[in-house]
Design a protein around this motif. Structure first.
Motif, PDB file in Angstrom:
ATOM      1  N   THR A  19       0.820  -0.971  -0.454  1.00 25.52           N
ATOM      2  CA  THR A  19       0.127   0.440  -0.295  1.00 25.52           C
ATOM      3  C   THR A  19       0.434   1.219  -0.221  1.00 25.52           C
ATOM      4  N   ASP A  35      -3.318  11.394  -8.889  1.00 22.68           N
ATOM      5  CA  ASP A  35      -3.354  10.466  -9.219  1.00 22.68           C
ATOM      6  C   ASP A  35      -2.275   9.317  -9.211  1.00 22.68           C
ATOM      7  N   TRP A  36      -2.099   8.170  -9.383  1.00 21.74           N
ATOM      8  CA  TRP A  36      -0.343   7.375  -9.391  1.00 21.74           C
ATOM      9  C   TRP A  36      -0.380   6.850 -10.795  1.00 21.74           C
ATOM     10  N   ALA A  49      -3.501   5.031 -11.536  1.00 24.35           N
ATOM     11  CA  ALA A  49      -5.551   5.440 -11.150  1.00 24.35           C
ATOM     12  C   ALA A  49      -5.185   6.483 -10.907  1.00 24.35           C
ATOM     13  N   TYR A  60      -9.273   3.419 -13.131  1.00 22.06           N
ATOM     14  CA  TYR A  60      -7.719   2.962 -13.588  1.00 22.06           C
ATOM     15  C   TYR A  60      -7.426   2.104 -14.308  1.00 22.06           C
ATOM     16  N   PHE A  68      -5.639  -3.512  -7.641  1.00 20.55           N
ATOM     17  CA  PHE A  68      -5.300  -1.941  -7.316  1.00 20.55           C
ATOM     18  C   PHE A  68      -6.489  -1.337  -7.091  1.00 20.55           C
ATOM     19  N   ILE A  70      -7.355   3.032  -5.211  1.00 26.94           N
ATOM     20  CA  ILE A  70      -7.233   3.278  -5.856  1.00 26.94           C
ATOM     21  C   ILE A  70      -8.699   4.176  -3.686  1.00 26.94           C
ATOM     22  N   LEU A  81      -2.738   3.796  -3.080  1.00 28.85           N
ATOM     23  CA  LEU A  81      -2.597   2.781  -4.084  1.00 28.85           C
ATOM     24  C   LEU A  81      -2.605   1.330  -3.021  1.00 28.85           C
ATOM     25  N   TYR A  94       7.219   3.849  -8.868  1.00 23.92           N
ATOM     26  CA  TYR A  94       5.737   4.703  -8.486  1.00 23.92           C
ATOM     27  C   TYR A  94       5.279   5.842  -8.065  1.00 23.92           C
ATOM     28  N   CYS A  96       3.025   9.917  -7.148  1.00 20.36           N
ATOM     29  CA  CYS A  96       1.747  10.638  -6.963  1.00 20.36           C
ATOM     30  C   CYS A  96       2.263  11.311  -7.697  1.00 20.36           C
TER      31      CYS A  96
END
Length: 117
Positions: A19, A35-36, A49, A60, A68, A70, A81, A94, A96
């Motif tokens: 997570t 967002d990610w 996502a 997604y 996954f 969000i 996430l 990853y 943000c």
């Protein structure tokens, strides 16, 4: 300016879970969109996502759908996430990202995620 604090990256075996979390420093109001994104080895940066204030937009990527999730705090500029059933192909960095009409676009520094067999 907006600062993003990210946490939760790490290493897991295939089939495991991680997570990620991201908190934005903006205190005057709720940011429009959080967002990610991710960048896998040898690839470009792609959206994983996204979620808007109140959930008016929730999306997604195909590779994330069903695995996954969000989530966003309804009263704070914080997003998570939740990643389940991770594959080796999920390995990457990853990021943000936030987007707001007044504040513009801002990126986190990135979190390393490594999934091993």
């Amino acid at each position: 300016q907006v600062q993003l604090v990210e946490s939760g990256g790490g290493s897991v075996h295939a089939g495991g879970s991680l997570t990620l979390s991201c908190t934005a420093s903006e205190r005057a109001g709720l940011i429009d969109v959080m967002d990610w994104y991710r960048q896998i080895p040898g690839g470009g940066r792609e959206m994983v996502a996204t979620v808007s204030v109140g959930g008016h937009r929730l999306w997604y990527a195909n590779f994330a759908e069903g695995r996954f999730t969000i989530t966003r705090d309804g009263t704070r500029n914080k997003v998570w996430l939740h990643m389940n059933s991770l594959n080796i192909q999920d390995t990457g960095v990853y990021y943000c990202h936030v987007s707001d009409y007044s504040l513009g676009d801002w990126w986190g520094q990135g979190l390393q995620v490594v999934v091993s067999s």
